[in-house]
Design an enzyme around this catalytic site. Structure first.
Site, PDB file in Angstrom:
ATOM      1  N   HIS A   1       0.745  -1.390  -0.082  1.00  9.33           N
ATOM      2  CA  HIS A   1       0.144  -0.005   0.069  1.00  9.33           C
ATOM      3  C   HIS A   1       1.007   1.287   0.045  1.00  9.33           C
ATOM      4  CE1 HIS A   1      -2.850   2.900   2.353  1.00  9.33           C
ATOM      5  NE2 HIS A   1      -3.123   2.883   1.084  1.00  9.33           N
TER       6      HIS A   1
ATOM      7  N   ASP B   1       6.184   5.977 -21.236  1.00  7.70           N
ATOM      8  CA  ASP B   1       6.311   6.016 -22.750  1.00  7.70           C
ATOM      9  C   ASP B   1       7.878   5.634 -23.163  1.00  7.70           C
ATOM     10  OD1 ASP B   1       7.476   8.445 -23.009  1.00  7.70           O
ATOM     11  OD2 ASP B   1       5.573   9.407 -23.186  1.00  7.70           O
TER      12      ASP B   1
ATOM     13  N   ASP C   1      -4.992   3.789  -4.839  1.00 13.17           N
ATOM     14  CA  ASP C   1      -5.088   3.970  -3.304  1.00 13.17           C
ATOM     15  C   ASP C   1      -6.262   5.130  -3.407  1.00 13.17           C
ATOM     16  OD1 ASP C   1      -4.676   4.999  -1.001  1.00 13.17           O
ATOM     17  OD2 ASP C   1      -2.282   5.081  -1.020  1.00 13.17           O
TER      18      ASP C   1
ATOM     19  N   MET D   1       1.820  13.585 -16.303  1.00 15.86           N
ATOM     20  CA  MET D   1       2.917  14.558 -16.579  1.00 15.86           C
ATOM     21  C   MET D   1       2.171  15.645 -17.302  1.00 15.86           C
ATOM     22  SD  MET D   1       6.365  14.397 -19.075  1.00 15.86           S
ATOM     23  CE  MET D   1       7.073  13.099 -17.871  1.00 15.86           C
TER      24      MET D   1
ATOM     25  N   TYR E   1       9.516  13.290 -12.932  1.00 13.09           N
ATOM     26  CA  TYR E   1      10.892  12.394 -13.050  1.00 13.09           C
ATOM     27  C   TYR E   1      11.397  12.400 -11.748  1.00 13.09           C
ATOM     28  CZ  TYR E   1      11.128  13.320 -18.159  1.00 13.09           C
ATOM     29  OH  TYR E   1      11.105  13.145 -19.498  1.00 13.09           O
TER      30      TYR E   1
ATOM     31  N   TYR F   1       3.358  12.484 -23.618  1.00 11.28           N
ATOM     32  CA  TYR F   1       2.625  12.667 -22.491  1.00 11.28           C
ATOM     33  C   TYR F   1       1.829  11.238 -22.119  1.00 11.28           C
ATOM     34  CZ  TYR F   1       3.851  17.430 -23.057  1.00 11.28           C
ATOM     35  OH  TYR F   1       4.649  18.794 -23.182  1.00 11.28           O
TER      36      TYR F   1
ATOM     37  N   ASN G   1       2.949   9.170 -19.899  1.00  9.25           N
ATOM     38  CA  ASN G   1       3.348   8.661 -18.745  1.00  9.25           C
ATOM     39  C   ASN G   1       2.197   8.839 -17.605  1.00  9.25           C
ATOM     40  OD1 ASN G   1       6.202   8.309 -19.734  1.00  9.25           O
ATOM     41  ND2 ASN G   1       6.227  10.764 -19.815  1.00  9.25           N
TER      42      ASN G   1
END
Length: 141
Positions: free
Chosen positions: A22, A30, A64, A74, A112, A130, A132
């Protein structure tokens, strides 16, 4: 072979999902993401796109709900249009009954840095920019 495990999830990836606890985070990256440079644990998924992998992972991984957002994307750099792939993500969230109204958007450098702390980074062959996404593992209720 096991029942109900999506075929795109490799044994290595299923093991990673099982090991996560958890609050642990998983980056689905990507093809442009510096996955090897940033990963504590790198799982290569070169033949897959992010939407295909995201959809399969969400069949097993609870998101979560004890935080304001269990999913981060991102942020788009000023001047860039909203990526079409985000609509695919929203469709997947809807299909998997995942709330997408609390998505968190992180500036590229912050994304990042957070990715460096993730339990694992999945390096895909996704060509869309984009694409990610960070998933924070929740609890099975």
């Amino acid at each position: 072979m096991l029942k109900q495990i999506p075929k795109v999830l490799s044994p290595e990836l299923v093991k990673v999902l099982m090991e996560m606890g958890h609050g642990d985070e998983l980056v689905i990256a990507d093809g442009n993401y510096p996955a090897a440079a940033n990963a504590q644990l790198l799982v290569r998924q070169d033949g897959l796109g992010v939407p295909e992998l995201l959809s399969a992972i969400l069949t097993l991984l609870p998101i979560d709900t004890y935080v304001s957002s269990g999913i981060a994307l991102m942020s788009v750099v000023e001047g860039d249009a909203e990526p079409a792939i985000w609509e695919e993500f929203k469709t997947i969230f809807s299909q998997q009954s995942v709330e997408n109204d609390s998505l968190e958007f992180l500036e590229r450098s912050a994304f990042y840095e957070r990715g460096k702390q993730a339990y694992a980074i999945l390096a895909t062959g996704e060509e869309a920019i984009y694409a990610n996404i960070i998933l924070r593992k929740g609890v099975v209720k």
